[in-house]
Enzyme design. Structure first.
Site, PDB file in Angstrom:
ATOM      1  N   SER A  65       0.796  -1.245   0.000  1.00 54.84           N
ATOM      2  CA  SER A  65       0.000   0.000   0.000  1.00 54.84           C
ATOM      3  C   SER A  65       0.822   1.286   0.000  1.00 54.84           C
ATOM      4  O   SER A  65       0.273   2.355  -0.248  1.00 54.84           O
ATOM      5  CB  SER A  65      -0.939   0.023   1.192  1.00 54.84           C
ATOM      6  OG  SER A  65      -2.002  -0.867   0.969  1.00 54.84           O
ATOM      7  N   LYS A  68       0.486   3.328  -2.988  1.00 57.16           N
ATOM      8  CA  LYS A  68      -0.707   4.156  -3.238  1.00 57.16           C
ATOM      9  C   LYS A  68      -0.397   5.648  -3.172  1.00 57.16           C
ATOM     10  O   LYS A  68      -1.014   6.459  -3.858  1.00 57.16           O
ATOM     11  CB  LYS A  68      -1.800   3.814  -2.216  1.00 57.16           C
ATOM     12  CG  LYS A  68      -2.329   2.391  -2.345  1.00 57.16           C
ATOM     13  CD  LYS A  68      -3.180   2.021  -1.130  1.00 57.16           C
ATOM     14  CE  LYS A  68      -3.788   0.636  -1.251  1.00 57.16           C
ATOM     15  NZ  LYS A  68      -4.499   0.236  -0.014  1.00 57.16           N
ATOM     16  N   TYR A 193      -2.084  -3.154 -10.948  1.00 57.02           N
ATOM     17  CA  TYR A 193      -2.163  -2.881  -9.506  1.00 57.02           C
ATOM     18  C   TYR A 193      -1.287  -3.855  -8.707  1.00 57.02           C
ATOM     19  O   TYR A 193      -0.575  -3.451  -7.778  1.00 57.02           O
ATOM     20  CB  TYR A 193      -3.627  -2.954  -9.040  1.00 57.02           C
ATOM     21  CG  TYR A 193      -3.797  -2.802  -7.551  1.00 57.02           C
ATOM     22  CD1 TYR A 193      -3.766  -1.544  -6.945  1.00 57.02           C
ATOM     23  CD2 TYR A 193      -3.973  -3.925  -6.726  1.00 57.02           C
ATOM     24  CE1 TYR A 193      -3.914  -1.413  -5.564  1.00 57.02           C
ATOM     25  CE2 TYR A 193      -4.124  -3.786  -5.350  1.00 57.02           C
ATOM     26  CZ  TYR A 193      -4.091  -2.535  -4.777  1.00 57.02           C
ATOM     27  OH  TYR A 193      -4.221  -2.407  -3.410  1.00 57.02           O
ATOM     28  N   TYR A 245      -4.751   3.839   7.719  1.00 55.65           N
ATOM     29  CA  TYR A 245      -6.135   3.348   7.665  1.00 55.65           C
ATOM     30  C   TYR A 245      -6.915   3.732   8.912  1.00 55.65           C
ATOM     31  O   TYR A 245      -6.805   4.857   9.375  1.00 55.65           O
ATOM     32  CB  TYR A 245      -6.169   1.822   7.442  1.00 55.65           C
ATOM     33  CG  TYR A 245      -5.386   1.461   6.228  1.00 55.65           C
ATOM     34  CD1 TYR A 245      -5.848   1.817   4.965  1.00 55.65           C
ATOM     35  CD2 TYR A 245      -4.162   0.824   6.317  1.00 55.65           C
ATOM     36  CE1 TYR A 245      -5.109   1.534   3.838  1.00 55.65           C
ATOM     37  CE2 TYR A 245      -3.423   0.534   5.186  1.00 55.65           C
ATOM     38  CZ  TYR A 245      -3.906   0.892   3.961  1.00 55.65           C
ATOM     39  OH  TYR A 245      -3.183   0.620   2.862  1.00 55.65           O
ATOM     40  N   VAL A 263       1.147  -3.826   3.781  1.00 55.41           N
ATOM     41  CA  VAL A 263       1.034  -5.116   4.472  1.00 55.41           C
ATOM     42  C   VAL A 263       2.292  -5.978   4.423  1.00 55.41           C
ATOM     43  O   VAL A 263       2.360  -7.011   5.088  1.00 55.41           O
ATOM     44  CB  VAL A 263      -0.150  -5.994   3.985  1.00 55.41           C
ATOM     45  CG1 VAL A 263      -1.462  -5.548   4.556  1.00 55.41           C
ATOM     46  CG2 VAL A 263      -0.176  -6.138   2.502  1.00 55.41           C
TER      47      VAL A 263
HETATM   48  O1  DON Z   1      -4.318  -4.743  -2.252  1.00 52.96           O
HETATM   49  C1  DON Z   1      -3.849  -5.281  -1.261  1.00 52.96           C
HETATM   50  O2  DON Z   1      -4.566  -5.865  -0.440  1.00 52.96           O
HETATM   51  C2  DON Z   1      -2.353  -5.211  -1.048  1.00 52.96           C
HETATM   52  N1  DON Z   1      -1.662  -5.317  -2.286  1.00 52.96           N
HETATM   53  C3  DON Z   1      -1.990  -3.928  -0.391  1.00 52.96           C
HETATM   54  C4  DON Z   1      -2.727  -3.675   0.912  1.00 52.96           C
HETATM   55  C5  DON Z   1      -1.913  -3.009   1.944  1.00 52.96           C
HETATM   56  O3  DON Z   1      -0.707  -2.927   1.870  1.00 52.96           O
HETATM   57  C6  DON Z   1      -2.636  -2.511   3.143  1.00 52.96           C
HETATM   58  N2  DON Z   1      -1.692  -1.987   4.092  1.00 52.96           N
HETATM   59  N3  DON Z   1      -1.451  -1.935   5.194  1.00 52.96           N
END
Ligand code: DON
Length: 309
Positions: A65, A68, A193, A245, A263
């Site tokens: 994330s 993003k 993505y 978040y 994550v």
């Molecule tokens: O889209 C997803 O679920 C992961 N590629 C990225 C989510 C993420 O990193 C949330 N972060 N804490």
């Protein structure tokens, strides 16, 4: 001075490392499940020649994330603020990063902000490029400029592992297609993505990226503008309001540094006019943020008075 910082950072890591045991490595993307739960590393860049660091700061991890923030900057540079925010909102959700609930309960079905998965998918959809490969090359070029590291690329195995299991993200994207927020082939969007999320850096790269945002978008090498100052300001604002978040409020109170988590366990921090911080600690709390990484940032913020508030 350098040694003093590194000694202090090592002490702080030793103090908070115990929290890694309370977390859990992400496993909903199968390729992330093999990360070492005990790892905790940091690098700090303050615009001078060297990054100072502690822990396994050269270990690579995927942005997830954290990407993003970078796609948001590039999308605004590609299309302008007005168009981008006609597709994605500006408000925190208070929900988990992959939640679908507000997409359905709000009209129009525009994702509430660019940091949640729905919003990030809508933003990734805006990145210019004839196909997924061209888009990822443009994004990589941008990240190489921000970090000063020309070797940055994506990890195909991690991208593939997420692509094959991303049914929740698929459902968010198809939902938004049905409601006219995005158009085109959703599988192509998912391909881009998941590659974007699989871009690999280490703590030093993240610290340098965080520094450029802290420095109003200017490169440290030659003071050249990589991101317009107004865009750097927008992305730092989202880092504060939505970067962690549904833990963003508590994080703002306890740490007060514009930051974005992923994550994989990475966190980028950007202390306005001061420094960039890169952290890696793959054990996550129940909201998907690096559990010890946040404790480390809290300790750093307190010791060096880094809160912007
Ligand atoms: O889209 C997803 O679920 C992961 N590629 C990225 C989510 C993420 O990193 C949330 N972060 N804490």
């Amino acid at each position: 001075m350098l040694c003093q910082y590194e000694t202090e950072l090592t002490h702080m890591i030793n103090d908070v490392k115990k929290f890694t045991k309370d977390g859990k490595v992400a496993d909903y993307i199968p390729a992330l499940a093999t990360a070492n739960q005990n790892t905790l590393a940091v690098a700090v860049f303050d615009g001078t020649d060297t990054c100072f660091s502690a822990g396994q700061s050269r270990e690579k991890f995927t942005l997830q994330s954290i990407s993003k923030v970078l796609t948001l900057a590039l999308a605004i540079m590609d299309h302008g603020e007005e168009y981008v925010f006609s597709k994605v909102g500006m408000e925190p959700t208070g929900d988990p990063f992959n939640s679908i609930i507000k997409l359905e309960s709000h009209a129009p079905s525009k994702p509430l902000n660019p940091m949640i998965n729905a919003g990030a998918l809508a933003v990734s959809h805006l990145i210019k490029g004839a196909n997924s490969e061209e888009k990822i090359e443009r994004l990589l070029h941008f990240i190489r400029m921000l970090s000063g590291n020309q070797t940055i690329s994506y990890n195909l195995a991690v991208a593939k592992s997420e692509f094959e299991t991303a049914d929740l993200n698929r459902s968010l994207a198809y939902f938004m297609k049905q409601h006219g927020i995005i158009e085109g082939d959703i599988e192509v969007l998912l391909d881009f993505y998941t590659k974007q999320c699989a871009i690999e850096t280490d703590c030093h790269d993240l610290a340098r990226i965080g520094y450029v945002l802290a420095n109003g978008g200017k490169s440290t090498l030659n003071n050249e503008e990589i991101v317009p100052m107004s865009v750097a300001r927008i992305v730092k604002t989202f880092m504060v309001t939505c970067g962690m978040y549904n833990a963003s409020g508590e994080f703002a109170m306890k740490v007060g540094i514009p930051a974005k988590s992923g994550v994989s366990g990475g966190i980028v921090g950007s202390v306005p006019n001061g420094m960039g911080i890169g952290i890696y600690g793959p054990a996550l709390d129940d909201k998907g943020n690096s559990i010890a990484g946040m404790k480390l940032l809290e300790a750093m913020s307190s010791k060096y008075q880094l809160s912007i508030f």
